[in-house]
Structures are given as C-alpha cells and as structure tokens.
Scaffold this motif. Structure first.
Motif, PDB file in Angstrom:
ATOM      1  N   LYS A   1       2.126   8.279  -2.915  1.00  0.00           N
ATOM      2  CA  LYS A   1       1.567   7.610  -4.086  1.00  0.00           C
ATOM      3  C   LYS A   1       2.409   7.784  -5.345  1.00  0.00           C
ATOM      4  N   TYR A   2       2.394   6.731  -6.141  1.00  0.00           N
ATOM      5  CA  TYR A   2       2.865   6.785  -7.532  1.00  0.00           C
ATOM      6  C   TYR A   2       1.658   7.238  -8.340  1.00  0.00           C
ATOM      7  N   TRP A   3       1.730   8.421  -8.883  1.00  0.00           N
ATOM      8  CA  TRP A   3       0.574   8.926  -9.630  1.00  0.00           C
ATOM      9  C   TRP A   3       1.066   9.776 -10.792  1.00  0.00           C
ATOM     10  N   GLY A   4       1.197   9.153 -11.928  1.00  0.00           N
ATOM     11  CA  GLY A   4       1.669   9.839 -13.131  1.00  0.00           C
ATOM     12  C   GLY A   4       2.844   9.095 -13.741  1.00  0.00           C
ATOM     13  N   LYS A   5       2.814   8.994 -15.087  1.00  0.00           N
ATOM     14  CA  LYS A   5       3.924   8.347 -15.794  1.00  0.00           C
ATOM     15  C   LYS A   5       4.589   9.340 -16.731  1.00  0.00           C
ATOM     16  N   ARG A   6       5.903   9.189 -16.882  1.00  0.00           N
ATOM     17  CA  ARG A   6       6.582   9.972 -17.911  1.00  0.00           C
ATOM     18  C   ARG A   6       6.842   9.125 -19.146  1.00  0.00           C
TER      19      ARG A   6
ATOM     20  N   ILE B   1       0.860  -1.188   0.000  1.00  0.00           N
ATOM     21  CA  ILE B   1       0.000   0.000   0.000  1.00  0.00           C
ATOM     22  C   ILE B   1       0.900   1.244   0.000  1.00  0.00           C
ATOM     23  N   ALA B   2       0.615   2.159  -0.911  1.00  0.00           N
ATOM     24  CA  ALA B   2       1.464   3.349  -1.026  1.00  0.00           C
ATOM     25  C   ALA B   2       1.088   4.395   0.027  1.00  0.00           C
ATOM     26  N   LEU B   3       2.103   4.869   0.736  1.00  0.00           N
ATOM     27  CA  LEU B   3       1.896   5.982   1.690  1.00  0.00           C
ATOM     28  C   LEU B   3       2.226   7.306   0.996  1.00  0.00           C
TER      29      LEU B   3
ATOM     30  N   GLY C   1       5.953  -4.677 -15.507  1.00  0.00           N
ATOM     31  CA  GLY C   1       4.634  -5.311 -15.483  1.00  0.00           C
ATOM     32  C   GLY C   1       3.580  -4.366 -14.933  1.00  0.00           C
ATOM     33  N   SER C   2       3.869  -3.799 -13.778  1.00  0.00           N
ATOM     34  CA  SER C   2       2.990  -2.807 -13.149  1.00  0.00           C
ATOM     35  C   SER C   2       3.865  -1.992 -12.207  1.00  0.00           C
ATOM     36  N   GLY C   3       3.767  -0.684 -12.306  1.00  0.00           N
ATOM     37  CA  GLY C   3       4.680   0.181 -11.566  1.00  0.00           C
ATOM     38  C   GLY C   3       4.728  -0.109 -10.078  1.00  0.00           C
ATOM     39  N   SER C   4       3.563  -0.117  -9.434  1.00  0.00           N
ATOM     40  CA  SER C   4       3.527  -0.273  -7.980  1.00  0.00           C
ATOM     41  C   SER C   4       4.117  -1.628  -7.545  1.00  0.00           C
ATOM     42  N   ALA C   5       4.132  -2.603  -8.455  1.00  0.00           N
ATOM     43  CA  ALA C   5       4.643  -3.939  -8.128  1.00  0.00           C
ATOM     44  C   ALA C   5       6.134  -3.928  -7.802  1.00  0.00           C
ATOM     45  N   CYS C   6       6.875  -2.959  -8.338  1.00  0.00           N
ATOM     46  CA  CYS C   6       8.336  -2.968  -8.138  1.00  0.00           C
ATOM     47  C   CYS C   6       8.703  -2.764  -6.663  1.00  0.00           C
ATOM     48  N   ARG C   7       7.748  -2.242  -5.856  1.00  0.00           N
ATOM     49  CA  ARG C   7       8.008  -2.042  -4.422  1.00  0.00           C
ATOM     50  C   ARG C   7       7.787  -3.327  -3.633  1.00  0.00           C
ATOM     51  N   SER C   8       7.064  -4.294  -4.208  1.00  0.00           N
ATOM     52  CA  SER C   8       6.721  -5.524  -3.478  1.00  0.00           C
ATOM     53  C   SER C   8       7.878  -6.520  -3.386  1.00  0.00           C
TER      54      SER C   8
ATOM     55  N   SER D   1      -9.666   2.735 -14.411  1.00  0.00           N
ATOM     56  CA  SER D   1      -8.488   1.989 -13.956  1.00  0.00           C
ATOM     57  C   SER D   1      -7.409   2.968 -13.514  1.00  0.00           C
ATOM     58  N   SER D   2      -6.462   2.485 -12.697  1.00  0.00           N
ATOM     59  CA  SER D   2      -5.412   3.407 -12.244  1.00  0.00           C
ATOM     60  C   SER D   2      -4.593   3.891 -13.442  1.00  0.00           C
ATOM     61  N   ARG D   3      -4.406   3.000 -14.425  1.00  0.00           N
ATOM     62  CA  ARG D   3      -3.612   3.377 -15.596  1.00  0.00           C
ATOM     63  C   ARG D   3      -4.292   4.520 -16.365  1.00  0.00           C
ATOM     64  N   ALA D   4      -5.597   4.359 -16.614  1.00  0.00           N
ATOM     65  CA  ALA D   4      -6.327   5.385 -17.370  1.00  0.00           C
ATOM     66  C   ALA D   4      -6.483   6.673 -16.551  1.00  0.00           C
ATOM     67  N   GLY D   5      -6.716   6.497 -15.249  1.00  0.00           N
ATOM     68  CA  GLY D   5      -6.902   7.667 -14.386  1.00  0.00           C
ATOM     69  C   GLY D   5      -5.635   8.501 -14.296  1.00  0.00           C
ATOM     70  N   MET D   6      -4.514   7.790 -14.207  1.00  0.00           N
ATOM     71  CA  MET D   6      -3.214   8.467 -14.147  1.00  0.00           C
ATOM     72  C   MET D   6      -2.987   9.272 -15.421  1.00  0.00           C
ATOM     73  N   ARG D   7      -3.256   8.612 -16.543  1.00  0.00           N
ATOM     74  CA  ARG D   7      -3.014   9.246 -17.837  1.00  0.00           C
ATOM     75  C   ARG D   7      -3.875  10.504 -17.993  1.00  0.00           C
TER      76      ARG D   7
ATOM     77  N   ILE E   1      -6.021   6.099   0.561  1.00  0.00           N
ATOM     78  CA  ILE E   1      -6.956   5.523  -0.426  1.00  0.00           C
ATOM     79  C   ILE E   1      -6.235   5.421  -1.763  1.00  0.00           C
ATOM     80  N   ASP E   2      -6.332   4.257  -2.424  1.00  0.00           N
ATOM     81  CA  ASP E   2      -5.740   4.114  -3.755  1.00  0.00           C
ATOM     82  C   ASP E   2      -6.780   4.395  -4.835  1.00  0.00           C
ATOM     83  N   ALA E   3      -6.577   3.824  -6.026  1.00  0.00           N
ATOM     84  CA  ALA E   3      -7.474   4.130  -7.138  1.00  0.00           C
ATOM     85  C   ALA E   3      -8.759   3.319  -7.046  1.00  0.00           C
TER      86      ALA E   3
HETATM   87  C1  DP6 Z   1      -3.061   4.722  -6.875  1.00  0.00           C
HETATM   88  O1  DP6 Z   1       0.865   0.318 -10.351  1.00  0.00           O
HETATM   89  O2  DP6 Z   1      -1.579  -0.136 -10.790  1.00  0.00           O
HETATM   90  O3  DP6 Z   1      -2.258   2.569  -6.344  1.00  0.00           O
HETATM   91  O4  DP6 Z   1       1.956   1.029 -13.465  1.00  0.00           O
HETATM   92  O5  DP6 Z   1      -0.126   1.394 -14.765  1.00  0.00           O
HETATM   93  O6  DP6 Z   1       0.242  -0.787 -13.603  1.00  0.00           O
HETATM   94  P1  DP6 Z   1       0.500   0.711 -13.600  1.00  0.00           P
HETATM   95  O7  DP6 Z   1      -0.261   1.334 -12.351  1.00  0.00           O
HETATM   96  P2  DP6 Z   1      -0.432   0.802 -10.862  1.00  0.00           P
HETATM   97  O8  DP6 Z   1      -0.829   2.170 -10.126  1.00  0.00           O
HETATM   98  C2  DP6 Z   1      -0.979   2.253  -8.744  1.00  0.00           C
HETATM   99  C3  DP6 Z   1      -1.485   3.585  -8.368  1.00  0.00           C
HETATM  100  C4  DP6 Z   1      -1.874   3.781  -6.931  1.00  0.00           C
HETATM  101  C5  DP6 Z   1      -0.718   4.398  -6.135  1.00  0.00           C
HETATM  102  C6  DP6 Z   1       0.436   3.510  -5.755  1.00  0.00           C
HETATM  103  O9  DP6 Z   1       0.285   2.299  -5.567  1.00  0.00           O
HETATM  104  O10 DP6 Z   1       1.531   4.074  -5.599  1.00  0.00           O
END
Ligand code: DP6
Length: 324
Positions: A15-20, A11-13, A136-143, A190-196, A281-283
């Motif tokens: 957040k990762y929110w936005g891609k370059r 769980i992100a404290l 694969g998924s950005g947030s996964a790299c922290r796991s 989705s978090s991907r679309a919402g971020m974009r 709260i996440d997406a």
């Molecule tokens: C709101 O890691 O699901 O949970 O990289 O496109 O797969 P992709 O996105 P994802 O986004 C997670 C967003 C978040 C915040 C967070 O976990 O940091």
C-alpha cells in the motif's frame, strides 16, 4: 487538439499510505499494485480556443464542486507543461462500480493525464506520464501500466524521481481478484484525510514504514517466481499493517465494518482447509480476495453465501493505458 484514453483501476498489494508532500503528492514509501481488467475510465479531452473556462462531464452529468476543481487544477499542470493557455472540454465515463470499493480516481486521473497530455501536444514517455498522473491522485500513477507496477517514491523534493515503473505485464500471470461488495459501504474518512491523520498522529506509522522494504523485496521475489502463496501472504500482511496504523491514530479510526471481518475470517477458514486464498483492503470496508483461477468457483460461491455480502465482482490482471 482532441484525444481519448482509457485507463484501468488498480489494487495495491503493497500500500501507498502516507505522504511526505501533499501539494505535489509525494509518498513516504514505495507501493506495488495489480491493474484490474474490466474496471476503467474512458476520457476525452478537447482543448478549444473558444472556451473561457474548463467544462467537465462525468458520467453524463455536469461536474461541480471538488470533482470539478480537482480536474481543472490538474489541467493547469498540463497547460503549464505545454506552455499553452487553452481551456478544455473533458468528458469522462466510469466503468468502475464504486459500490465494490474500487477507486475510480486511479483510472480517472490516469485517463485524464493520458488524454489531456496528448490533446495538448505533449509527447510523454510512460515514465513522464506516470509522474504527471501522480499529481492528480497518487495511486493513479500505477495505472499507466498493465499487470504489476511499482511506484518508486523517489528522494527528490521536486518529485522528478517519483513515478511508477512496470514490473510484469498483464499476461505474465493469471491472478484473480474478487471484490466482495458489502451492504453498508458508506466511507467515513477519505484516503487523503486518513493518510494525513495517520502520518501526523499514529505511533504505529514508523513501524509501518520500517516494514516496507522487506515486504517489497519479498513480493517482487514472489512475483518473479510466480509463487502465489508468497505474494498472497505478503499482500495480506501488508494490508493488516496499514490498517493497524489507523487504530493508533488520534482520534482512532478504522475502515472496517462488521462484515469486513466476517469476510476476512472466511478467507482464513478457507486457507486452513488448504485453499490458497488471501485478501487485501483499501481505504474502505470492502474486501478484495486474491486467488488462482482453479479455485474461483468455490471461493465465489463460499463468499456469496455470507450474510451482509450483496455481490461478488470478479476481475483479473488488466491492461495499461490505451488511446482510442
Ligand atoms: C489505501 O491515491 O486515493 O488505496 O494521492 O491523496 O489521491 P491521494 O490518495 P489515493 O490513496 C490510495 C490509498 C490506498 C492504497 C493504495 O492504493 O496504494
């Protein structure tokens, strides 16, 4: 050519929110998370010369569509790294209750990266594994790590310097997380679309980015000093800012439901009574409540009594990748 790995969600404290860069998943900011105990994916990957395509079983069902194509695209990266053209049998079992709003993609891709890279004979360091998992998924790299981890966004365009590093292990500090499950949980964006959409259209996005370095420095100080109030305040404020960016997007959207606000207000009310409790709260609409063990019984009971709340799932700091 076979390996099994287990990874927990996080769980992100911050957040990762936005891609370059969306193709290779490079973020616009660093993020910081807590890996959670009890919520995990176990994945077995076996590369097999006799296969003519990849096979993917998810929770005892043959996966197809986007789930399948994301896995094969990820296996392509592993094959390319190893220089081997072999297809794989992938079997994944999720112990992540999607109703609680935890992302199974985080534990899923971390377990797939670990099992897949090991099965094909790559010997990756944790840093290299985190960098691979990110694809694969950005947030996964922290796991990859237990406890607290930070994803360093990096500066390079090829993503070589974008991976997570450990901040403090699972046994460093007993922080608790209660996932509040709401009756209406259908996710609309989705978090991907919402971020974009947020990056492309929200005038608040720059403000979000400008606030990250302060939040990160403060929360790391808080973790170092085991200062729960500081960690909770920063995490909650960071979450509010992330969600504020969605309100400024075009078209505007929010992940919150009516019960999301009811839970948030209850947390604020408990805090006004002197209980150190915060949320993030996440997406999605579910609220994750942060607190220390001595307040667990009271907080759980108080949240359970709220209308629109169907369940409370308790968790705590969990472990990083393990191989079985
Ligand atoms: C709101 O890691 O699901 O949970 O990289 O496109 O797969 P992709 O996105 P994802 O986004 C997670 C967003 C978040 C915040 C967070 O976990 O940091």
């Amino acid at each position: 050519m076979k390996a099994t790995a287990k990874a927990h969600t996080n769980i992100a404290l911050i957040k990762y929110w936005g891609k370059r860069n969306e193709a290779i998943i490079l973020p616009t900011n660093n993020s910081l998370s807590l890996t959670l105990d009890g919520y995990y994916t176990t994945t077995t990957v076996e590369f097999d010369e006799s296969l003519s395509q990849d096979q993917f079983m998810l929770d005892e069902q043959i996966a197809s569509g986007e789930q399948y194509s994301r896995v094969t695209a990820f296996l392509d990266i592993i094959r390319q790294m190893a220089g081997k053209q072999l297809f794989a049998n992938v079997t994944s079992v999720n112990e992540v209750p999607t109703a609680a709003g935890f992302a199974s993609s985080a534990s899923g891709f971390a377990a797939l990266a670990a099992a897949g890279s090991k099965a094909i004979g790559l010997h990756l360091s944790e840093k290299e594994l985190s960098r691979l998992t990110r694809r694969g998924s950005g947030s996964a790299c922290r796991s990859i790590y237990g406890g607290f981890a930070e994803w360093e966004m990096g500066m390079r365009e090829d993503g070589e310097d974008s991976y997570a590093i450990p901040i403090a292990p699972a046994n460093y500090w007993d922080i608790r997380v209660a996932a509040v499950v709401l009756s209406a949980t259908k996710k609309s964006v989705s978090s991907r679309a919402g971020m974009r959409r947020t990056v492309e259209t929200s005038p608040f996005f720059q403000g979000w980015l400008d606030s990250i370095s302060y939040d990160l420095a403060e929360i790391k100080q808080g973790i170092k000093a085991r200062d729960f109030q500081k960690v909770g305040e920063i995490a909650e404020a960071n979450c509010m800012k992330m969600h504020a960016t969605t309100l400024g997007a075009k078209p505007p959207f929010t992940y919150w439901h009516d019960t999301t606000l009811v839970v948030m207000q209850k947390v604020w009310e408990m805090r006004s009574q002197g209980i150190p409790v915060y949320f993030t709260i996440d997406a999605g609409p579910n609220v994750k409540v942060l607190y220390l063990p001595e307040h667990e019984a009271y907080i759980e009971q108080t949240l359970r009594e709220l209308q629109g709340v169907t369940d409370i799932r308790l968790s705590k700091s969990g472990q990083g990748i393990t191989y079985i």
